[in-house]
Motif scaffolding. Structure first.
Motif, PDB file in Angstrom:
ATOM      1  N   ASP A   1       8.223   1.329 -10.009  1.00  0.00           N
ATOM      2  CA  ASP A   1       7.546   2.579  -9.642  1.00  0.00           C
ATOM      3  C   ASP A   1       8.527   3.752  -9.561  1.00  0.00           C
ATOM      4  OD1 ASP A   1       8.461   1.080  -7.429  1.00  0.00           O
ATOM      5  OD2 ASP A   1       7.228   2.223  -6.027  1.00  0.00           O
ATOM      6  N   PHE A   2       9.820   3.451  -9.470  1.00  0.00           N
ATOM      7  CA  PHE A   2      10.848   4.504  -9.540  1.00  0.00           C
ATOM      8  C   PHE A   2      11.304   4.602 -10.994  1.00  0.00           C
ATOM      9  CE2 PHE A   2      11.979   5.740  -5.141  1.00  0.00           C
ATOM     10  CZ  PHE A   2      11.071   4.933  -4.472  1.00  0.00           C
ATOM     11  N   GLN A   3      10.419   5.116 -11.844  1.00  0.00           N
ATOM     12  CA  GLN A   3      10.699   5.247 -13.273  1.00  0.00           C
ATOM     13  C   GLN A   3      11.974   6.034 -13.514  1.00  0.00           C
ATOM     14  OE1 GLN A   3       8.781   4.793 -16.512  1.00  0.00           O
ATOM     15  NE2 GLN A   3       8.228   3.021 -15.264  1.00  0.00           N
ATOM     16  N   VAL A   4      12.726   5.609 -14.507  1.00  0.00           N
ATOM     17  CA  VAL A   4      13.991   6.271 -14.814  1.00  0.00           C
ATOM     18  C   VAL A   4      13.922   6.844 -16.229  1.00  0.00           C
ATOM     19  CG1 VAL A   4      16.447   5.851 -15.178  1.00  0.00           C
ATOM     20  CG2 VAL A   4      15.281   4.740 -13.272  1.00  0.00           C
TER      21      VAL A   4
ATOM     22  N   GLU B   1       3.828  -3.706   2.817  1.00  0.00           N
ATOM     23  CA  GLU B   1       4.737  -3.917   1.693  1.00  0.00           C
ATOM     24  C   GLU B   1       4.922  -5.416   1.531  1.00  0.00           C
ATOM     25  OE1 GLU B   1       8.675  -1.699   1.052  1.00  0.00           O
ATOM     26  OE2 GLU B   1       9.242  -3.745   1.551  1.00  0.00           O
ATOM     27  N   ASN B   2       4.400  -5.955   0.452  1.00  0.00           N
ATOM     28  CA  ASN B   2       4.429  -7.404   0.248  1.00  0.00           C
ATOM     29  C   ASN B   2       4.012  -8.140   1.524  1.00  0.00           C
ATOM     30  OD1 ASN B   2       5.338  -7.411  -2.508  1.00  0.00           O
ATOM     31  ND2 ASN B   2       7.292  -6.662  -1.731  1.00  0.00           N
TER      32      ASN B   2
ATOM     33  N   TYR C   1       2.892   7.533  -2.553  1.00  0.00           N
ATOM     34  CA  TYR C   1       1.560   7.186  -2.055  1.00  0.00           C
ATOM     35  C   TYR C   1       1.734   6.283  -0.842  1.00  0.00           C
ATOM     36  CZ  TYR C   1      -3.172   5.253  -1.997  1.00  0.00           C
ATOM     37  OH  TYR C   1      -4.438   4.869  -1.634  1.00  0.00           O
ATOM     38  N   PHE C   2       1.158   6.688   0.278  1.00  0.00           N
ATOM     39  CA  PHE C   2       1.236   5.890   1.494  1.00  0.00           C
ATOM     40  C   PHE C   2      -0.173   5.599   1.996  1.00  0.00           C
ATOM     41  CE2 PHE C   2       5.362   8.181   1.648  1.00  0.00           C
ATOM     42  CZ  PHE C   2       6.221   7.115   1.882  1.00  0.00           C
ATOM     43  N   ASN C   3      -0.733   4.506   1.566  1.00  0.00           N
ATOM     44  CA  ASN C   3      -2.012   4.044   2.092  1.00  0.00           C
ATOM     45  C   ASN C   3      -3.064   5.162   2.230  1.00  0.00           C
ATOM     46  OD1 ASN C   3      -3.830   2.231   3.063  1.00  0.00           O
ATOM     47  ND2 ASN C   3      -2.926   2.023   5.102  1.00  0.00           N
ATOM     48  N   GLY C   4      -3.349   5.827   1.123  1.00  0.00           N
ATOM     49  CA  GLY C   4      -4.388   6.860   1.154  1.00  0.00           C
ATOM     50  C   GLY C   4      -3.858   8.281   1.296  1.00  0.00           C
TER      51      GLY C   4
ATOM     52  N   THR D   1       0.817  -1.224   0.000  1.00  0.00           N
ATOM     53  CA  THR D   1       0.000   0.000   0.000  1.00  0.00           C
ATOM     54  C   THR D   1       0.843   1.263   0.000  1.00  0.00           C
ATOM     55  OG1 THR D   1      -0.154  -0.054   2.410  1.00  0.00           O
ATOM     56  CG2 THR D   1      -1.912  -1.146   1.184  1.00  0.00           C
ATOM     57  N   ALA D   2       2.124   1.137  -0.346  1.00  0.00           N
ATOM     58  CA  ALA D   2       2.976   2.325  -0.455  1.00  0.00           C
ATOM     59  C   ALA D   2       3.893   2.169  -1.652  1.00  0.00           C
ATOM     60  CB  ALA D   2       3.806   2.511   0.814  1.00  0.00           C
ATOM     61  N   PHE D   3       3.941   3.201  -2.465  1.00  0.00           N
ATOM     62  CA  PHE D   3       4.796   3.147  -3.659  1.00  0.00           C
ATOM     63  C   PHE D   3       5.019   4.557  -4.172  1.00  0.00           C
ATOM     64  CE2 PHE D   3       0.364   2.415  -4.711  1.00  0.00           C
ATOM     65  CZ  PHE D   3       0.112   3.342  -5.698  1.00  0.00           C
ATOM     66  N   ARG D   4       5.980   4.696  -5.085  1.00  0.00           N
ATOM     67  CA  ARG D   4       6.229   6.000  -5.696  1.00  0.00           C
ATOM     68  C   ARG D   4       5.314   6.167  -6.894  1.00  0.00           C
ATOM     69  NH1 ARG D   4      11.543   9.272  -5.442  1.00  0.00           N
ATOM     70  NH2 ARG D   4      10.687   9.158  -3.347  1.00  0.00           N
ATOM     71  N   LEU D   5       4.557   7.230  -6.841  1.00  0.00           N
ATOM     72  CA  LEU D   5       3.571   7.464  -7.875  1.00  0.00           C
ATOM     73  C   LEU D   5       4.132   8.332  -9.002  1.00  0.00           C
ATOM     74  CD1 LEU D   5       0.052   8.353  -6.899  1.00  0.00           C
ATOM     75  CD2 LEU D   5       1.198   9.821  -8.492  1.00  0.00           C
TER      76      LEU D   5
END
Ligand code: SAH
Length: 398
Positions: free
Chosen positions: A376-379, A187-188, A121-124, A102-106
């Motif tokens: 999610d950490f697009q380069v 996280e997983n 994004y952290f869980n809402g 529920t947490a990732f880089r948007l």
């Protein structure tokens, strides 16, 4: 009509921008003294006034701004920001759908088309990081995209642009309903406690997600694990959940102890069965050697540069030494998870540091696995520095 400043690019750098290099370096332009107001839109042009790219002026430790478009006809307006952010969100659909994470880089800066801006994004909750006053001047445009999407609990922000490019310690709340912290994220399937309004760092580095998963699922079982530069003990939690017999976490920051206890506790792990040391890692190596402690698996995740009372550590100078210190306390067939976030060199050079450490100890190893940034950490493929994370998992062979 917003003012646009033309920046003349030095001949040596024209090729860079023709190849879509996104960063505007101070050295690359002739007339950077014509810049005064951060957030001003700039056009990069060659000697003949031919268009090369357009972007904004904003001072960061890297560069004086970012190119936002190589298309002369494209406008840098609300629609531009909206399109970039919506495209980024579309790319993260699998993360939104994953109930175990529920947490990732948007939005990842230049990797998603706008350098100097990240959104996690952290869980809402959204956490926006502004890396210059320049990008901060576009705040309303960014927030209004998030508002249009709706469905968030609150937005927080980190302003990382005081005179030294450091975090400005402010109330980081922007809008919505103030959260209660710690906020629990998954996280997983692992739990982590996160604080969005307590200094520059929130308690977890999302870019190590896949490494933590690998540690838990493939490497930790039955192992005695040493986690150096452990911060809040995120790797220790993954190891304990993966069945490590014991974990030892070492960090010199005083608050790392309570933070690590908290991360264990939110996962139902009895922290009293684990070791948590507030100590200089280099002193710990000496202590462990003296006590003849041995570890099956050691995590090395130092900051790129650190100065403690007794030691200065810089990755490029001291990583081989760190490997050597580790080898002195590593069990037979032991594993090292070697990580660095230093953007100034690539994977090849990093592997060279590992190689040197083993060679100096006349020991051999094999590489088990390698990691770089998760999806999610697009380069931006035209900007290698953005691809900073390098993790190599090696095993000592006899
Ligand atoms: N590995 C961590 C992140 C490390 S951040 C994680 O996955 O979450 C870097 C940490 O190194 C900080 O917490 C800092 O306090 C610590 N640190 C820096 N120099 C140190 C030293 N010489 N000894 C111990 N800890 C150190």
């Amino acid at each position: 009509m917003t003012q646009i400043i033309e920046l003349k690019v030095k001949p040596d750098f024209i090729g860079h921008y023709k190849n879509k290099f996104p960063l505007i370096n101070k050295d690359a332009v002739v007339n950077n003294e014509s810049l005064s107001l951060e957030g001003t839109l700039v056009h990069l042009v060659d000697d003949n006034g031919n268009f090369l790219g357009k972007g904004y002026y904003g001072n960061q430790n890297k560069g004086i701004g970012w190119v936002l478009s190589f298309n002369e006809g494209e406008k840098i307006d609300s629609v531009f920001f909206k399109n970039k952010i919506l495209t980024a969100i579309n790319k993260r659909q699998s993360y939104y759908k994953d109930e175990n994470t529920t947490a990732f880089r948007l939005f990842n800066g230049e990797g998603d088309g706008i350098g100097g801006l990240t959104i996690d994004y952290f869980n809402g909750y959204y956490l926006i990081s502004w890396y210059s006053q320049g990008i901060f001047s576009f705040k309303e445009k960014v927030i209004s995209v998030l508002d249009e999407l709706g469905d968030y609990k609150a937005i927080y922000e980190k302003k990382r642009f005081d005179t030294k490019g450091q975090y400005i310690d402010d109330d980081d709340f922007v809008k919505g309903e103030r959260g209660e912290f710690p906020l629990l994220i998954k996280e997983n399937g692992m739990n982590y406690a996160v604080y969005l309004n307590d200094g520059a760092m929130v308690g977890i580095f999302l870019d190590q997600r896949e490494v933590r998963q690998a540690l838990r699922d493939k490497y930790a079982k039955g192992k005695h694990v040493l986690n150096t530069f452990s911060y809040t003990g995120a790797f220790s939690v993954a190891a304990a959940l993966g069945g490590a017999t014991k974990t030892t976490s070492v960090d010199l920051a005083k608050r790392s102890k309570s933070k690590t206890i908290e991360q264990f506790s939110v996962n139902g792990i009895d922290f009293e069965q684990q070791d948590i040391k507030v100590m200089d890692v280099f002193d710990y190596f000496k202590y462990a050697k003296r006590k003849e402690l041995k570890f099956d698996l050691v995590v090395l995740d130092p900051p790129s540069f650190a100065r403690s009372k007794k030691h200065t550590f810089s990755t490029s100078k001291n990583y081989p030494g760190l490997i050597k210190d580790t080898l002195a306390i590593l069990e037979k067939d032991g594993i090292i998870i070697a990580s660095t976030n230093n953007a100034s060199f690539g994977m090849k050079k990093f592997k060279g540091f590992i190689e040197k450490g083993f060679k100096d100890m006349s020991m051999k190893y094999k590489i088990l696995e390698e990691f770089s940034l998760p999806a999610d950490f697009q380069v931006d493929r035209n900007f290698n520095q953005g691809n900073y994370l390098k993790v190599v998992i090696v095993q000592k062979v006899n």
